[in-house]
Scaffold this motif. Structure first.
Motif, PDB file in Angstrom:
ATOM      1  N   THR A  23       0.831  -1.199   0.000  1.00  0.00           N
ATOM      2  CA  THR A  23       0.000   0.000   0.000  1.00  0.00           C
ATOM      3  C   THR A  23       0.855   1.234   0.000  1.00  0.00           C
ATOM      4  OG1 THR A  23      -0.202  -0.322   2.352  1.00  0.00           O
ATOM      5  CG2 THR A  23      -2.189  -0.600   1.037  1.00  0.00           C
ATOM      6  N   THR A  24       0.400   2.208  -0.748  1.00  0.00           N
ATOM      7  CA  THR A  24       1.063   3.497  -0.746  1.00  0.00           C
ATOM      8  C   THR A  24       0.081   4.517  -0.205  1.00  0.00           C
ATOM      9  OG1 THR A  24       0.357   3.581  -3.032  1.00  0.00           O
ATOM     10  CG2 THR A  24       2.654   3.075  -2.619  1.00  0.00           C
ATOM     11  N   LEU A  25      -0.919   4.006   0.524  1.00  0.00           N
ATOM     12  CA  LEU A  25      -2.009   4.847   0.961  1.00  0.00           C
ATOM     13  C   LEU A  25      -1.802   5.271   2.414  1.00  0.00           C
ATOM     14  CD1 LEU A  25      -4.439   5.587  -0.757  1.00  0.00           C
ATOM     15  CD2 LEU A  25      -5.727   3.845   0.421  1.00  0.00           C
ATOM     16  N   ASP A  26      -2.035   6.560   2.691  1.00  0.00           N
ATOM     17  CA  ASP A  26      -1.899   7.051   4.054  1.00  0.00           C
ATOM     18  C   ASP A  26      -2.985   6.454   4.944  1.00  0.00           C
ATOM     19  OD1 ASP A  26       0.261   8.531   3.505  1.00  0.00           O
ATOM     20  OD2 ASP A  26      -0.797  10.451   3.306  1.00  0.00           O
TER      21      ASP A  26
ATOM     22  N   ALA B  75     -11.609   5.433  -0.829  1.00  0.00           N
ATOM     23  CA  ALA B  75     -10.187   5.767  -0.952  1.00  0.00           C
ATOM     24  C   ALA B  75      -9.390   4.540  -1.406  1.00  0.00           C
ATOM     25  CB  ALA B  75      -9.657   6.288   0.380  1.00  0.00           C
ATOM     26  N   LEU B  76      -9.744   3.387  -0.834  1.00  0.00           N
ATOM     27  CA  LEU B  76      -9.080   2.146  -1.241  1.00  0.00           C
ATOM     28  C   LEU B  76      -9.342   1.854  -2.713  1.00  0.00           C
ATOM     29  CD1 LEU B  76      -9.686  -0.499   1.528  1.00  0.00           C
ATOM     30  CD2 LEU B  76      -7.556  -0.135   0.316  1.00  0.00           C
TER      31      LEU B  76
ATOM     32  N   ILE C  77      -3.631   3.580   6.014  1.00  0.00           N
ATOM     33  CA  ILE C  77      -4.060   2.189   5.834  1.00  0.00           C
ATOM     34  C   ILE C  77      -3.075   1.263   6.530  1.00  0.00           C
ATOM     35  CG2 ILE C  77      -4.405   0.329   4.159  1.00  0.00           C
ATOM     36  CD1 ILE C  77      -6.563   2.337   3.923  1.00  0.00           C
TER      37      ILE C  77
ATOM     38  N   ASP D 172     -10.006   3.996  -5.078  1.00  0.00           N
ATOM     39  CA  ASP D 172      -9.196   4.904  -5.910  1.00  0.00           C
ATOM     40  C   ASP D 172      -7.766   4.393  -6.021  1.00  0.00           C
ATOM     41  OD1 ASP D 172     -11.269   6.611  -6.384  1.00  0.00           O
ATOM     42  OD2 ASP D 172     -10.760   8.010  -4.768  1.00  0.00           O
ATOM     43  N   TRP D 173      -7.257   3.917  -4.885  1.00  0.00           N
ATOM     44  CA  TRP D 173      -5.887   3.419  -4.878  1.00  0.00           C
ATOM     45  C   TRP D 173      -5.748   2.176  -5.764  1.00  0.00           C
ATOM     46  CZ3 TRP D 173      -4.378  -1.285  -2.334  1.00  0.00           C
ATOM     47  CH2 TRP D 173      -3.009  -1.538  -2.439  1.00  0.00           C
TER      48      TRP D 173
END
Lengths: 180, 360
Positions: free
Chosen positions: B64-67, B145-146, B69, B148-149
Motif C-alpha cells: 500500500t502506498t495509501l496514508d 479511498a481504497l 491504511i 481509488d488506490w
C-alpha cells in the motif's frame, strides 16, 4: 413429534428423500439436522442466484429453459469473448465477463429495471482514469455539435474558433495517450 | 493458551473501538464489487485465468502506498485449513463463497482487520470496510479511498451506461452494498419488527440474519442493507440506509423505555435468569446462547446489571461459533462436543468479569 434421530427434542424439520421412486421421510430437530449436514453459516442451499434466475426467466417471449434445447429459437445470443450463452446467463444469473453486458444489451434494460427498482442507468462514481477520457469525449462531442450549428448558420469565423478548440483538445489527449 | 490471550487474538482490533450509537448498532460495513476489464469473471474463468488474475492483483496490491491504511497482508485461501477459512467467515471478514470457492482465491487484510479485500470471490475484487457503531459514511469514505488506490494500479471493468460491471446483475452500477448490524431486542419483544420489515423492504432495503444472504436471525441481531446498486449515487444509497437506521434506533430506544416502564421487574428477572444460565450451564446450543447473550446485553445497556462489559455480546457472539470453538480446542469437534465447549467458554469468560452478585 420428537426428533427421530435423538428422540429428545421436538422435530422442526422434515426431510423428504425420493430414491428410485421410493419416498422416505425423516423428522429431525434443528440440532440433529445440522449434525447430519454440517454447513457453513449463512450458506443455505437456496441462494439469491436461484431466486434471481426465476426473475430473469420471466421474459414471456422466451420458452421455459427446458424447452430451449428442443426448439433452438433463431440464433441464440451469446458473448463473443467468453462464449456464455444468454440462456446460460439466465440459468446462472451471472455474467461471464464484462463483454457479456454488450452482447446481451438488447435484453438488459427490463432485467436491470426489475432488479434495481426501475433503474437501468448508472448515476454513481466514475473511476478517475477512465473518467478523464470520458469527460474529454463528452467535451469534444459537445464542441462538434456547436461547430455544426455555426456552419449551418454560415457563421464561419465562429466555427473556425471552435474547430481550433477541438484540435487543441484532441492534441492534448494524444499527448496524454502517448505518456501512458 | 489462556482465554484472555485467545480472545485478544480472535477478536478483530477494530471491534474494540467505541462507535456512535453502539448500544444498538454493532457495526457498519461497506462493500464495493469490482472487476478487471480484461479477464472473465471468476465464475466463468478457467483455472489459468483465475491464476493470472491472482498474480496480477498480488503484484499490484501487496504494497500500500495509501496514508492511514498501514500494512496489508495477503492470505491465500488454498493455504488455509477448513477451520481457518470458517473462522474468517465467522468474523465477517470473508464470505462463505470465498471459503468454499476457487483455488485461486485470497483475502487481503489490514492489521486491525477493518479492511478486507476478497480476491476471486464472485467478482475479482470485493473491497470491504468495517467500522464499529453507526459510521456508514466513514466506512464508505475508507472503501472509496481504497477503491481509488486500487484503480490507480489496475484496469477496472466499467461502462459509461451501466457503471461498474459485476458478475451478478444485482451488484452492477455502484457495486456498493452498505449494511448495518443492529441489536433490536426491544422491537422483537414488542413484536414491532415484523411490521417494520415489510415497510423497510418497500423502500429498497433488506433485513436479514447476521450472516447475510439466506441466514436465520440469532440473538436479536439483524443486518440491514441496500438492495439496489444501480441508478442512485453512492452518497444517496448511504444516506437512505442511514436515515432508516436512525429511525430504527429511535424506535428501539422507545420500545426499551416502554418495556422498562411497564415490565421492569420482569426485565430484571429475564436478565438475571439469562445470566444464570450462561454462568452455570454445562451444555448450550448456539441459538440458546445467543438469545441469553442478547438478554444480558440488554440488561447492561439498561443498567439492570452491573460489572459486565457491554462488548461481551459482540465478543461472545463471535467466539461461540463452531469454527472458533474448534480453533480454541485446536481440533475438530462434534456438535455435542461443541455445545459443551461453548458452555465452558462462556462460563470462563464471565468469570473474568466482576458481576455484583444478585445485582442488588
Amino acid at each position: 413429534m420428537l426428533c427421530q434421530h435423538c428422540n429428545e427434542r421436538k422435530a422442526t424439520l422434515r426431510f423428504t428423500k425420493i430414491v428410485n421412486g421410493k419416498k422416505t421421510e425423516k423428522h429431525l430437530c434443528e440440532h440433529c439436522a445440522k449434525e447430519q449436514g454440517e454447513a457453513l453459516p449463512g450458506n443455505n442451499n437456496y441462494s439469491i442466484h436461484d431466486l434471481l434466475s426465476g426473475m430473469l426467466n420471466l421474459d414471456s417471449s422466451n420458452p421455459p429453459l427446458g424447452q430451449i434445447h428442443f426448439k433452438k429459437p433463431k440464433a441464440e445470443l451469446s458473448c463473443p469473448k467468453c462464449k456464455l450463452s444468454y440462456s446460460a446467463f439466465v440459468q446462472n444469473s451471472r455474467f461471464g465477463c464484462s463483454h457479456c453486458y454488450q452482447a446481451f444489451e438488447e435484453k438488459l434494460d427490463p432485467i436491470l429495471k426489475r432488479v434495481h427498482g426501475g433503474n437501468h442507468v448508472h448515476r454513481g462514481k466514475i473511476p478517475k482514469r477512465i473518467g478523464g477520457k470520458l469527460e474529454h469525449k463528452r467535451k469534444v462531442t459537445k464542441l462538434k455539435e456547436k461547430m455544426q450549428f455555426y456552419i449551418q448558420n454560415e457563421e464561419f469565423e465562429e466555427a473556425a474558433i471552435i474547430r481550433d478548440e477541438i484540435r487543441a483538445l484532441q492534441r492534448e489527449q494524444n499527448d496524454e495517450g502517448g505518456n501512458e | 493458551m489462556s482465554l484472555e490471550q485467545f480472545i485478544s487474538e480472535a477478536i478483530s482490533p477494530w471491534m474494540n473501538q467505541p462507535g456512535p450509537n453502539d448500544e444498538i448498532v454493532l457495526s457498519s460495513r461497506v462493500r464495493l464489487a469490482r472487476n478487471l476489464s480484461n479477464y472473465s469473471f471468476p465464475f466463468k474463468a478457467s483455472n489459468e485465468d483465475a491464476k493470472s488474475v491472482y498474480s496480477y492483483l498480488h503484484e499490484n496490491l501487496s504494497e500500500t502506498t495509501l496514508d492511514g491504511i498501514g500494512n496489508l497482508s495477503w492470505f491465500a485461501v488454498k493455504n488455509m485449513s477448513d477451520i481457518e477459512r470458517q473462522v474468517l467467515v465467522e468474523k465477517h471478514l470473508t464470505s462463505p463463497q470465498l471459503a468454499e470457492g476457487s483455488e485461486e482465491a485470497a483475502v487481503v487484510l489490514s492489521d486491525d482487520e477493518s479492511i478486507s479485500i476478497m480476491v476471486n470471490e464472485e467478482d475479482h475484487l470485493r473491497i470491504q470496510c468495517l467500522y464499529p457503531g453507526l459510521q456508514l459514511s466513514e466506512a464508505f469514505e475508507a472503501a472509496n479511498a481504497l477503491d481509488d488506490w486500487v484503480e490507480a494500479n489496475v484496469d477496472y471493468a466499467y461502462d459509461e451506461k451501466r457503471g461498474y460491471l459485476t458478475s451478478c446483475p444485482t451488484n452492477v452500477g455502484t457495486g456498493l452494498r452498505a449494511s448495518v448490524m443492529m441489536h433490536l431486542p426491544g422491537l422483537v419483544t414488542t413484536k414491532q419488527l415484523s411490521r417494520i420489515i415489510p415497510a423497510v423492504n418497500q423502500i429498497g432495503l433488506v433485513v436479514r440474519g447476521i450472516y447475510g444472504e439466506g441466514s436465520e436471525t440469532k440473538g436479536n441481531l439483524f443486518q440491514i442493507s441496500n438492495q439496489m446498486t444501480l441508478g442512485k449515487t453512492e452518497a444517496d444509497i448511504i444516506d437512505d440506509l442511514r436515515s432508516v437506521v436512525l429511525q430504527l434506533i429511535e424506535r428501539e430506544r422507545i420500545a426499551r423505555e416502554k418495556l422498562l416502564e411497564s415490565k421492569r421487574l420482569q426485565m430484571i428477572d429475564q436478565v438475571y435468569r439469562s445470566f444464570g444460565i450462561l454462568a452455570n450451564s454445562r451444555i448450550i446450543e448456539s441459538v440458546e446462547a445467543a438469545s441469553h447473550l442478547s438478554n444480558v446485553r440488554l440488561g447492561i445497556d439498561l443498567d439492570l446489571i452491573e460489572g459486565i462489559d457491554a462488548k461481551i455480546l459482540n465478543e461472545l457472539m463471535i467466539l461461540i461459533q463452531p469454527a472458533f470453538l474448534q480453533q480454541y480446542a485446536k481440533k475438530a469437534l462434534t456438535t455435542e462436543q461443541r455445545d459443551e465447549r461453548r458452555a465452558s467458554l462462556i462460563r470462563e469468560r464471565l468469570r473474568l468479569e466482576n458481576i455484583l452478585d444478585g445485582g442488588e
